[in-house]
Structure formats: structure tokens, C-alpha cells
Design a protein around this motif. Structure first.
Motif, PDB file in Angstrom:
ATOM      1  N   GLU A  44     -10.134   6.532   6.024  1.00  0.00           N
ATOM      2  CA  GLU A  44      -9.573   5.309   5.449  1.00  0.00           C
ATOM      3  C   GLU A  44      -8.786   4.530   6.501  1.00  0.00           C
ATOM      4  OE1 GLU A  44      -9.807   3.908   2.156  1.00  0.00           O
ATOM      5  OE2 GLU A  44     -11.506   5.280   2.249  1.00  0.00           O
ATOM      6  N   SER A  45      -8.080   5.251   7.354  1.00  0.00           N
ATOM      7  CA  SER A  45      -7.303   4.602   8.416  1.00  0.00           C
ATOM      8  C   SER A  45      -8.212   3.898   9.416  1.00  0.00           C
ATOM      9  CB  SER A  45      -6.446   5.639   9.142  1.00  0.00           C
ATOM     10  OG  SER A  45      -5.585   6.273   8.229  1.00  0.00           O
ATOM     11  N   VAL A  46      -9.287   4.552   9.790  1.00  0.00           N
ATOM     12  CA  VAL A  46     -10.230   3.957  10.736  1.00  0.00           C
ATOM     13  C   VAL A  46     -10.903   2.736  10.111  1.00  0.00           C
ATOM     14  CG1 VAL A  46     -12.425   4.348  11.941  1.00  0.00           C
ATOM     15  CG2 VAL A  46     -10.612   6.073  12.044  1.00  0.00           C
ATOM     16  N   GLY A  49      -7.617  -0.008   9.075  1.00  0.00           N
ATOM     17  CA  GLY A  49      -6.611  -0.457  10.023  1.00  0.00           C
ATOM     18  C   GLY A  49      -5.311   0.308  10.035  1.00  0.00           C
ATOM     19  N   TRP A  50      -4.400  -0.241  10.830  1.00  0.00           N
ATOM     20  CA  TRP A  50      -3.145   0.427  11.113  1.00  0.00           C
ATOM     21  C   TRP A  50      -2.255   0.588   9.894  1.00  0.00           C
ATOM     22  CZ3 TRP A  50       1.442  -1.908  10.145  1.00  0.00           C
ATOM     23  CH2 TRP A  50       1.425  -3.291   9.945  1.00  0.00           C
ATOM     24  N   ALA A  52      -3.169   1.164   6.753  1.00  0.00           N
ATOM     25  CA  ALA A  52      -3.667   2.328   6.015  1.00  0.00           C
ATOM     26  C   ALA A  52      -3.282   3.620   6.739  1.00  0.00           C
ATOM     27  CB  ALA A  52      -5.178   2.242   5.834  1.00  0.00           C
ATOM     28  N   GLY A  53      -3.434   3.630   8.060  1.00  0.00           N
ATOM     29  CA  GLY A  53      -3.058   4.815   8.836  1.00  0.00           C
ATOM     30  C   GLY A  53      -1.568   5.099   8.777  1.00  0.00           C
ATOM     31  N   GLY A  54      -0.778   4.043   8.856  1.00  0.00           N
ATOM     32  CA  GLY A  54       0.675   4.211   8.786  1.00  0.00           C
ATOM     33  C   GLY A  54       1.135   4.743   7.448  1.00  0.00           C
ATOM     34  N   LEU A  55       0.545   4.213   6.369  1.00  0.00           N
ATOM     35  CA  LEU A  55       0.925   4.702   5.032  1.00  0.00           C
ATOM     36  C   LEU A  55       0.448   6.136   4.807  1.00  0.00           C
ATOM     37  CD1 LEU A  55       0.461   1.574   2.748  1.00  0.00           C
ATOM     38  CD2 LEU A  55       2.583   2.750   3.338  1.00  0.00           C
ATOM     39  N   ALA A  56      -0.747   6.465   5.309  1.00  0.00           N
ATOM     40  CA  ALA A  56      -1.230   7.842   5.180  1.00  0.00           C
ATOM     41  C   ALA A  56      -0.288   8.802   5.899  1.00  0.00           C
ATOM     42  CB  ALA A  56      -2.650   7.964   5.723  1.00  0.00           C
ATOM     43  N   LEU A  57       0.136   8.436   7.088  1.00  0.00           N
ATOM     44  CA  LEU A  57       1.065   9.276   7.846  1.00  0.00           C
ATOM     45  C   LEU A  57       2.431   9.350   7.156  1.00  0.00           C
ATOM     46  CD1 LEU A  57       1.487  10.976  10.361  1.00  0.00           C
ATOM     47  CD2 LEU A  57       2.166   8.904  11.557  1.00  0.00           C
ATOM     48  N   ALA A  58       2.907   8.227   6.662  1.00  0.00           N
ATOM     49  CA  ALA A  58       4.201   8.211   5.963  1.00  0.00           C
ATOM     50  C   ALA A  58       4.166   9.119   4.734  1.00  0.00           C
ATOM     51  CB  ALA A  58       4.564   6.784   5.559  1.00  0.00           C
ATOM     52  N   PHE A  59       3.079   9.062   3.968  1.00  0.00           N
ATOM     53  CA  PHE A  59       2.995   9.882   2.762  1.00  0.00           C
ATOM     54  C   PHE A  59       2.650  11.332   3.076  1.00  0.00           C
ATOM     55  CE2 PHE A  59       3.544   6.050   0.531  1.00  0.00           C
ATOM     56  CZ  PHE A  59       3.890   6.378  -0.769  1.00  0.00           C
ATOM     57  N   ALA A 113      -7.984  -3.276  -5.992  1.00  0.00           N
ATOM     58  CA  ALA A 113      -7.940  -2.131  -5.093  1.00  0.00           C
ATOM     59  C   ALA A 113      -7.345  -2.548  -3.747  1.00  0.00           C
ATOM     60  CB  ALA A 113      -9.335  -1.574  -4.907  1.00  0.00           C
ATOM     61  N   TRP A 114      -6.436  -1.744  -3.252  1.00  0.00           N
ATOM     62  CA  TRP A 114      -5.810  -1.993  -1.962  1.00  0.00           C
ATOM     63  C   TRP A 114      -5.982  -0.721  -1.129  1.00  0.00           C
ATOM     64  CZ3 TRP A 114      -0.341  -1.109  -0.167  1.00  0.00           C
ATOM     65  CH2 TRP A 114      -0.068  -1.815   1.013  1.00  0.00           C
ATOM     66  N   PRO A 115      -6.904  -0.730  -0.165  1.00  0.00           N
ATOM     67  CA  PRO A 115      -7.234   0.482   0.587  1.00  0.00           C
ATOM     68  C   PRO A 115      -6.048   1.217   1.211  1.00  0.00           C
ATOM     69  CG  PRO A 115      -8.860  -1.196   1.012  1.00  0.00           C
ATOM     70  CD  PRO A 115      -7.777  -1.849   0.203  1.00  0.00           C
ATOM     71  N   PRO A 116      -5.020   0.552   1.739  1.00  0.00           N
ATOM     72  CA  PRO A 116      -3.890   1.328   2.278  1.00  0.00           C
ATOM     73  C   PRO A 116      -3.205   2.213   1.225  1.00  0.00           C
ATOM     74  CG  PRO A 116      -3.851  -0.863   3.203  1.00  0.00           C
ATOM     75  CD  PRO A 116      -4.902  -0.865   2.120  1.00  0.00           C
ATOM     76  N   LEU A 117      -3.207   1.780  -0.025  1.00  0.00           N
ATOM     77  CA  LEU A 117      -2.633   2.614  -1.082  1.00  0.00           C
ATOM     78  C   LEU A 117      -3.453   3.889  -1.257  1.00  0.00           C
ATOM     79  CD1 LEU A 117      -0.693   3.164  -3.429  1.00  0.00           C
ATOM     80  CD2 LEU A 117      -2.182   1.768  -4.865  1.00  0.00           C
ATOM     81  N   PHE A 118      -4.761   3.763  -1.220  1.00  0.00           N
ATOM     82  CA  PHE A 118      -5.619   4.942  -1.346  1.00  0.00           C
ATOM     83  C   PHE A 118      -5.411   5.886  -0.163  1.00  0.00           C
ATOM     84  CE2 PHE A 118      -9.580   7.343  -1.119  1.00  0.00           C
ATOM     85  CZ  PHE A 118      -9.644   7.817  -2.419  1.00  0.00           C
ATOM     86  N   ALA A 119      -5.264   5.334   1.034  1.00  0.00           N
ATOM     87  CA  ALA A 119      -5.004   6.169   2.214  1.00  0.00           C
ATOM     88  C   ALA A 119      -3.676   6.914   2.059  1.00  0.00           C
ATOM     89  CB  ALA A 119      -4.994   5.309   3.471  1.00  0.00           C
ATOM     90  N   ALA A 120      -2.662   6.237   1.506  1.00  0.00           N
ATOM     91  CA  ALA A 120      -1.369   6.882   1.277  1.00  0.00           C
ATOM     92  C   ALA A 120      -1.507   8.043   0.291  1.00  0.00           C
ATOM     93  CB  ALA A 120      -0.360   5.861   0.743  1.00  0.00           C
TER      94      ALA A 120
END
Length: 147
Positions: A44-46, A49-50, A52-59, A113-120
């Protein structure tokens, strides 16, 4: 009489071995789950973008910040005990049903749908899965690990 005693001892030791074997299988399943959600978060991060990656890492880190809720009480606790005031926050952030329910809402909900939320949410599930794979679970109301 010795036959009954031997039989009961055999049953107890077999039961104990089966329980620890099942625990190992369960931990391996949680580890596979953790790798899956980690890979999904990276994907999802790839793709998105950044942010999505940042939220995944934060969560991936966020659930353990619940330890800070009652940091002032920590010196008075026994080794391995979480202050009771922090337990509801810890258990909520470490219950797999919470991010799974949010994923269902994300998938079928009326909002866009907001992909960064799914990555988180993937990062959050990865955190919970890693904890369970390494033997950390929910806490009792006194703050100790549940079995």
C-alpha cells in the motif's frame, strides 16, 4: 489404584504437551499473519506514496504508546505489570477486532476510500500480530499478561 494414578498422570502430561504444541502453532499462525499484514502495508505504501507509508509505520508503533498513559505509576508496579489505569487503552489498541471492524467499515462504508487509512490499518494489524507471535497478549484489569 496405581493404574488410576498412572493413567491420570499420563493424561495430565499429554494434555500439557498438547497445550504447549498448540501454543506454538498459534504463535506461528500469528507470525504468518504479521508477515502478511506487513507486506500488505508495504504494498500500500509503494502504491499510494509517502503518506500511506508514514501512517502504516505510525500505526505499527502507535499501540505501544498506550504504555505512556500512566507512566507516573510505572515505578510502583511489579515487573511486567502495566498500571491498571492504562489497561483499557492498551487492550483496546491490542484487540484485533478493532482494526478488523474498521477495515470492514472502510470496505463497505458509505465514505470515500482513502488508501493511507487502509495502510494504517494494515500496520496496526501487523503490530497486534507481531505481539501475539512473540507471546504478548491482552492484559488483565490488574495489568498482568493474560494466559
Amino acid at each position: 489404584m496405581s493404574t488410576a494414578t498412572t493413567s491420570s498422570r499420563t493424561h495430565t502430561s499429554t494434555s500439557t504437551r498438547t497445550g504447549s504444541g498448540f501454543r506454538g502453532v498459534r504463535r506461528a499462525a500469528w507470525l504468518a499473519n504479521a508477515v502478511f499484514w506487513s507486506a500488505f502495508a508495504v504494498l500500500e505504501s509503494v502504491n499510494h506514496g509517502w503518506l500511506a507509508g508514514g501512517l502504516a509505520l505510525a500505526f505499527l508503533i502507535l499501540p505501544d504508546l498506550t504504555f505512556l498513559v500512566a507512566l507516573d505509576e510505572a515505578p510502583r508496579m511489579a515487573k511486567g505489570q502495566l498500571p491498571p489505569r492504562a489497561v483499557p487503552y492498551y487492550n483496546t489498541m491490542h484487540a484485533a477486532v478493532v482494526p478488523l471492524a474498521l477495515m470492514v467499515l472502510y470496505t463497505f462504508g458509505p465514505f470515500a476510500a482513502w488508501p493511507p487509512l487502509f495502510a494504517a490499518l494494515c500496520g496496526w494489524l501487523a503490530h497486534i500480530s507481531y505481539d501475539r507471535a512473540f507471546g504478548y497478549g491482552l492484559r488483565t484489569k490488574e495489568g498482568f499478561q493474560r494466559d
